[in-house]
Design an enzyme around this catalytic site. Structure first.
Site, PDB file in Angstrom:
ATOM      1  N   GLY A   9       0.823  -1.205   0.000  1.00 10.32           N
ATOM      2  CA  GLY A   9       0.000   0.000   0.000  1.00 10.32           C
ATOM      3  C   GLY A   9       0.854   1.250   0.000  1.00 10.32           C
ATOM      4  N   GLY A  11      -0.379   4.380   0.125  1.00 12.65           N
ATOM      5  CA  GLY A  11      -1.224   5.504   0.547  1.00 12.65           C
ATOM      6  C   GLY A  11      -0.488   6.320   1.592  1.00 12.65           C
ATOM      7  N   PHE A  12      -1.243   7.020   2.440  1.00 10.05           N
ATOM      8  CA  PHE A  12      -0.620   7.921   3.416  1.00 10.05           C
ATOM      9  C   PHE A  12       0.311   7.160   4.365  1.00 10.05           C
ATOM     10  CE2 PHE A  12      -4.176  10.503   2.077  1.00 10.05           C
ATOM     11  CZ  PHE A  12      -3.588  11.746   1.978  1.00 10.05           C
ATOM     12  N   VAL A  77      -1.607  -7.588  -3.775  1.00  9.43           N
ATOM     13  CA  VAL A  77      -1.277  -8.652  -2.817  1.00  9.43           C
ATOM     14  C   VAL A  77      -2.557  -9.408  -2.476  1.00  9.43           C
ATOM     15  CG1 VAL A  77      -0.426  -9.132  -0.481  1.00  9.43           C
ATOM     16  CG2 VAL A  77       0.714  -7.429  -1.904  1.00  9.43           C
ATOM     17  N   GLU A 161     -18.811  17.824   2.116  1.00  5.22           N
ATOM     18  CA  GLU A 161     -18.013  18.432   1.045  1.00  5.22           C
ATOM     19  C   GLU A 161     -18.686  18.227  -0.312  1.00  5.22           C
ATOM     20  OE1 GLU A 161     -13.757  17.724   3.304  1.00  5.22           O
ATOM     21  OE2 GLU A 161     -14.240  16.494   1.565  1.00  5.22           O
ATOM     22  N   ASP A 297      -5.758   3.172   7.958  1.00  2.59           N
ATOM     23  CA  ASP A 297      -7.189   2.872   8.116  1.00  2.59           C
ATOM     24  C   ASP A 297      -7.459   1.395   8.387  1.00  2.59           C
ATOM     25  OD1 ASP A 297      -7.711   5.487   7.618  1.00  2.59           O
ATOM     26  OD2 ASP A 297      -8.834   5.181   5.751  1.00  2.59           O
ATOM     27  N   ALA A 312      -6.081  10.899   7.536  1.00  2.00           N
ATOM     28  CA  ALA A 312      -4.730  10.909   6.963  1.00  2.00           C
ATOM     29  C   ALA A 312      -3.634  11.189   8.004  1.00  2.00           C
ATOM     30  CB  ALA A 312      -4.677  11.906   5.814  1.00  2.00           C
TER      31      ALA A 312
END
Ligand SMILES: Cc1cc2nc3c(=O)[nH]c(=O)nc-3n(C[C@H](O)[C@H](O)[C@H](O)COP(=O)(O)OP(=O)(O)OC[C@H]3O[C@@H](n4cnc5c(N)ncnc54)[C@H](O)[C@@H]3O)c2cc1C
Length: 412
Positions: A9, A11-12, A77, A161, A297, A312
């Site tokens: 991963g 991501g963040f 994966v 949003e 997460d 995040a």
């Protein structure tokens, strides 16, 4: 011997861990099913035509190009063993594993709703939603059928949003673009099962957020739950009351569940919570495996007695913590430091909660903008987004308003 670190991963959490290990004596293999790092907090801008996909995503190998100890592989994966991971194309051994595959939408047992009520998690979701929303205006102009309804389900930060941005688009950006319909007559409904919007914020900021949404022309329906979605029809319920809508687009922002890769850790002894997150030890390892770390997460962990939220900054803090543990520079439990919560509502409204300091309106929006531009990965993206945003702000335009068709059409 140099240790082999595999990160699943980019991501963040995963990217932060890789960057933090830059000077460590390790060789890193970072595996992600996409070739880019995605800045998810700005996905709603892509979904509503404010930004283009490339503004909020950067190729992972480009971000890490100067870091010689990392090899980036685009692959998915599927299985995890005690000392190797199995991807679609290879088996890769590790001494330390960091699993950081994030989360996805949750339909609470109604996965069949996804087709009609897509969520917002990937670039494909965002461009798909953009096509649905803009396509609804195009169809209305063509057919002269002017009643347009957009339904946003869930009034957390993403729902708020999205509702605010759709309202901005309908009432301002598109105002002069059509001849036979009035885009500003579109109804934008924000439905929330709980008693207030932005429930993670203090009650006074929830009230301010609702006022700002109403000011933008959003109809806020708290205490209403979606009970069915099928073929462009949504049924809402509040106690004994029922309301049937035929929205042109539905946006699902009501629930999150962990990435399915968490279940690959169950045979190793890990347990999952109700959202599919992996219950980890206080040091973010799984029971019985001190070399398998779960972050972001995907991890279910508490800090100071409270669950660490799926945001995040928490993912980045976990990524840094685990990298420091692998470098032998940190021990003891992971502690989350909450630096504040921000949410934006349309072009220049928002709410900010920094503990004792709370504010709303334009200052909150400006703080949100500053933080998001600061944390965007890559100088080019920051510059592009700043220029685009300044232009959107002054002109009230949303220039990335392309309806992309994924299927071949006549004449193509
Ligand atoms: C629309 C939206 C708005 C948000 N707004 C905010 C906000 O304003 N502020 C905030 O703090 N947070 C926000 N969040 C939450 C924030 O984006 C997440 O908390 C954060 O992305 C979690 O980071 P992560 O590294 O755990 O997972 P992610 O960033 O989701 O990264 C997971 C990575 O794993 C990869 N992956 C998944 N499965 C596999 C696999 N099997 N094999 C290989 N790779 C895989 C994915 O491609 C992805 O790159 C928002 C989220 C969304 C969806």
């Amino acid at each position: 011997m140099t240790r082999r670190v595999v990160i699943v991963g980019g991501g963040f959490a995963g990217l932060t861990a890789a960057q933090r290990l830059a000077r460590a004596d390790v060789v890193i293999t970072l595996i992600d099913r996409t070739n880019y790092h995605l800045f998810q907090p700005l996905l709603y801008q892509v979904a509503t035509g404010g930004l283009s996909p490339a503004d909020i995503a950067s190729p992972i190998r480009y971000v890490l190009r100067r870091q010689d100890n990392v090899k980036v592989i685009q692959d998915t994966v599927r299985e995890i063993g005690a000392d190797e991971v199995v991807t679609d194309t290879a088996t890769i051994g590790f001494d330390e594993l960091i699993v950081a595959t994030g989360a996805t939408h949750h339909y609470f047992g109604h996965d069949e709703w996804e087709q009609d009520a897509p969520g917002l998690k990937t670039l494909a979701d965002a461009t798909g939603l953009r096509a649905r929303i803009l396509g609804a205006f195009e169809t209305a102009e063509r057919t002269g059928r002017a009643e347009l309804t957009f339904l946003v389900v869930g009034a957390g930060p993403t729902g708020v949003e999205m509702a605010g941005a759709i309202a901005e688009m309908a009432h301002h950006a598109l105002r002069r673009d059509f001849r036979d319909i009035d885009p500003s007559a579109a109804r934008i409904l924000l439905v929330e099962a709980g008693p207030r919007v932005l429930s993670a914020f203090p009650a006074d900021l929830s009230r301010k957020a609702e006022q700002q949404l109403v000011g933008l022309g959003v109809e806020v329906m708290t205490g209403w739950q979606v009970s069915d979605v099928a073929e462009g029809r949504a049924v809402l319920r509040s106690g004994d009351e029922e309301s049937v809508l035929n929205p042109q687009a539905i946006v699902w922002a009501a629930g999150v569940k962990a990435s399915s890769l968490g279940s690959a850790l169950v045979p190793l002894g890990a347990t999952l919570d109700r959202s599919g997150r992996v219950a980890v030890n206080p040091d973010l390892t799984i029971p019985g495996h001190r070399n398998i770390h779960v972050v972001g997460d995907l991890a279910a962990v508490t800090s100071d007695g409270k669950p660490v939220p799926g945001v995040a900054p928490a993912a980045m803090q976990m990524g840094r913590y685990v990298a420091d543990v692998i470098r032998g520079e940190r021990s003891g439990p992971f502690r989350y430091r909450n630096k504040g919560n921000l949410a934006t509502i349309g072009r220049s409204a928002g709410v900010a909660d920094f503990g004792r300091v709370r504010f709303s309106g334009f200052p909150a929006w400006a703080a949100w903008l500053g933080v998001h531009i600061f944390f965007l990965i890559g100088f080019e993206n920051r510059l592009l987004v700043m220029i685009q945003w300044a232009w959107n702000y002054v002109s009230r335009s949303r220039s990335a308003r392309l309806v992309m068709r994924h299927e071949p059409v006549e004449g193509d």
